[in-house]
Scaffold this motif. Sequence first.
Motif, mmCIF file in Angstrom:
data_model
loop_
_atom_site.group_PDB
_atom_site.id
_atom_site.type_symbol
_atom_site.label_atom_id
_atom_site.label_comp_id
_atom_site.label_asym_id
_atom_site.label_seq_id
_atom_site.Cartn_x
_atom_site.Cartn_y
_atom_site.Cartn_z
ATOM 1 N N TYR A 131 0.811 -1.221 0.000
ATOM 2 C CA TYR A 131 0.000 0.000 0.000
ATOM 3 C C TYR A 131 0.848 1.277 0.000
ATOM 4 O O TYR A 131 0.489 2.252 -0.655
ATOM 5 C CB TYR A 131 -0.947 -0.028 1.206
ATOM 6 C CG TYR A 131 -1.956 1.088 1.227
ATOM 7 C CD1 TYR A 131 -2.658 1.467 0.090
ATOM 8 C CD2 TYR A 131 -2.208 1.787 2.401
ATOM 9 C CE1 TYR A 131 -3.584 2.490 0.112
ATOM 10 C CE2 TYR A 131 -3.138 2.811 2.437
ATOM 11 C CZ TYR A 131 -3.816 3.161 1.289
ATOM 12 O OH TYR A 131 -4.729 4.185 1.324
ATOM 13 N N LEU A 132 1.961 1.274 0.725
ATOM 14 C CA LEU A 132 2.750 2.502 0.844
ATOM 15 C C LEU A 132 3.239 3.040 -0.505
ATOM 16 O O LEU A 132 3.084 4.238 -0.776
ATOM 17 C CB LEU A 132 3.914 2.303 1.819
ATOM 18 C CG LEU A 132 4.709 3.560 2.175
ATOM 19 C CD1 LEU A 132 3.822 4.638 2.785
ATOM 20 C CD2 LEU A 132 5.847 3.209 3.120
ATOM 21 N N ARG B 86 2.879 8.178 7.202
ATOM 22 C CA ARG B 86 3.552 8.041 8.507
ATOM 23 C C ARG B 86 2.818 7.035 9.395
ATOM 24 O O ARG B 86 3.434 6.158 9.993
ATOM 25 C CB ARG B 86 3.640 9.397 9.206
ATOM 26 C CG ARG B 86 4.419 9.342 10.517
ATOM 27 C CD ARG B 86 4.422 10.656 11.272
ATOM 28 N NE ARG B 86 3.116 10.874 11.898
ATOM 29 C CZ ARG B 86 2.247 11.818 11.545
ATOM 30 N NH1 ARG B 86 2.529 12.668 10.586
ATOM 31 N NH2 ARG B 86 1.086 11.934 12.151
ATOM 32 N N ARG B 87 1.498 7.135 9.453
ATOM 33 C CA ARG B 87 0.724 6.213 10.292
ATOM 34 C C ARG B 87 0.826 4.779 9.788
ATOM 35 O O ARG B 87 0.914 3.843 10.580
ATOM 36 C CB ARG B 87 -0.735 6.655 10.361
ATOM 37 C CG ARG B 87 -0.933 7.889 11.203
ATOM 38 C CD ARG B 87 -2.378 8.281 11.268
ATOM 39 N NE ARG B 87 -2.554 9.474 12.093
ATOM 40 C CZ ARG B 87 -3.669 10.158 12.152
ATOM 41 N NH1 ARG B 87 -4.731 9.793 11.452
ATOM 42 N NH2 ARG B 87 -3.750 11.226 12.929
ATOM 43 N N MET C 291 3.336 3.437 8.181
ATOM 44 C CA MET C 291 4.668 2.926 8.512
ATOM 45 C C MET C 291 4.789 2.625 10.006
ATOM 46 O O MET C 291 5.247 1.555 10.395
ATOM 47 C CB MET C 291 5.748 3.931 8.083
ATOM 48 C CG MET C 291 7.162 3.471 8.344
ATOM 49 S SD MET C 291 7.669 2.004 7.404
ATOM 50 C CE MET C 291 8.141 2.735 5.846
ATOM 51 N N LYS C 292 4.366 3.565 10.834
ATOM 52 C CA LYS C 292 4.574 3.420 12.280
ATOM 53 C C LYS C 292 3.581 2.466 12.947
ATOM 54 O O LYS C 292 3.944 1.785 13.904
ATOM 55 C CB LYS C 292 4.519 4.787 12.952
ATOM 56 C CG LYS C 292 5.648 5.692 12.510
ATOM 57 C CD LYS C 292 6.048 6.669 13.574
ATOM 58 C CE LYS C 292 7.140 7.577 13.099
ATOM 59 N NZ LYS C 292 8.444 6.992 13.084
ATOM 60 N N ALA C 293 2.359 2.413 12.456
ATOM 61 C CA ALA C 293 1.329 1.602 13.122
ATOM 62 C C ALA C 293 1.163 0.211 12.528
ATOM 63 O O ALA C 293 0.671 -0.687 13.212
ATOM 64 C CB ALA C 293 -0.015 2.336 13.088
ATOM 65 N N ILE C 294 1.565 0.024 11.277
ATOM 66 C CA ILE C 294 1.354 -1.282 10.635
ATOM 67 C C ILE C 294 2.654 -1.885 10.133
ATOM 68 O O ILE C 294 3.038 -2.983 10.545
ATOM 69 C CB ILE C 294 0.322 -1.177 9.485
ATOM 70 C CG1 ILE C 294 -1.044 -0.774 10.058
ATOM 71 C CG2 ILE C 294 0.223 -2.501 8.725
ATOM 72 C CD1 ILE C 294 -2.099 -0.493 9.028
ATOM 73 N N ILE C 295 3.344 -1.196 9.244
ATOM 74 C CA ILE C 295 4.498 -1.804 8.578
ATOM 75 C C ILE C 295 5.617 -2.143 9.567
ATOM 76 O O ILE C 295 6.092 -3.282 9.589
ATOM 77 C CB ILE C 295 5.022 -0.907 7.435
ATOM 78 C CG1 ILE C 295 3.930 -0.705 6.379
ATOM 79 C CG2 ILE C 295 6.257 -1.525 6.794
ATOM 80 C CD1 ILE C 295 4.306 0.277 5.279
ATOM 81 N N ASN C 296 6.040 -1.176 10.369
ATOM 82 C CA ASN C 296 7.142 -1.450 11.305
ATOM 83 C C ASN C 296 6.782 -2.523 12.332
ATOM 84 O O ASN C 296 7.553 -3.477 12.503
ATOM 85 C CB ASN C 296 7.604 -0.167 12.006
ATOM 86 C CG ASN C 296 8.391 0.741 11.089
ATOM 87 O OD1 ASN C 296 8.883 0.340 10.046
ATOM 88 N ND2 ASN C 296 8.500 1.999 11.477
#
Length: 152
Positions: free
Chosen positions: A33-34, A59-60, A62-67
């Motif tokens: 998705y990113l 940002r959300r 990446m920080k809330a799902i991907i990482n």
Amino acid sequence: MNEPLIALSGTALLWIKAGHVIGVIAWMAGMLYLPRLFVYHVDATPGTTQSETFKIMERRLMKAIINPAMIMTLIFGVILLLAQPELMRQGWLHAKLTLIFGLFALHGMMSGWLKAFAADRNRKSAKFFRIVNEVPTALMILIVILVIVRPF
């Protein structure tokens, strides 16, 4: 390296595998998705509401799902290897791990592109991100084939 470094019951091993697969699915969803968000963000004029909305979404994601999903995938994957060290002698796993390092590298590149967008310094085209969007799909297909078919 025949003895497992972590002893797990059959049920515990299944739970760890489930956690690994859940992490992989979430990680891949974000990785797919990113770059699509980046495709649309390229056309947004910096400073506009649209551009700022894309920054928040990226940002959300990446920080809330991907990482977190990548970390979950990594932790459960390492536990699986420690519980089943005999897998390290199989060629398919070496190929899978090589492709996974490619996913980690792509993850890092996406983090860099996200920072460039956040600072309104993106220099990549929408076409570039459309191509990048295909990379996680190709890696995922190859990894799934290696895990399921175990061709070598």
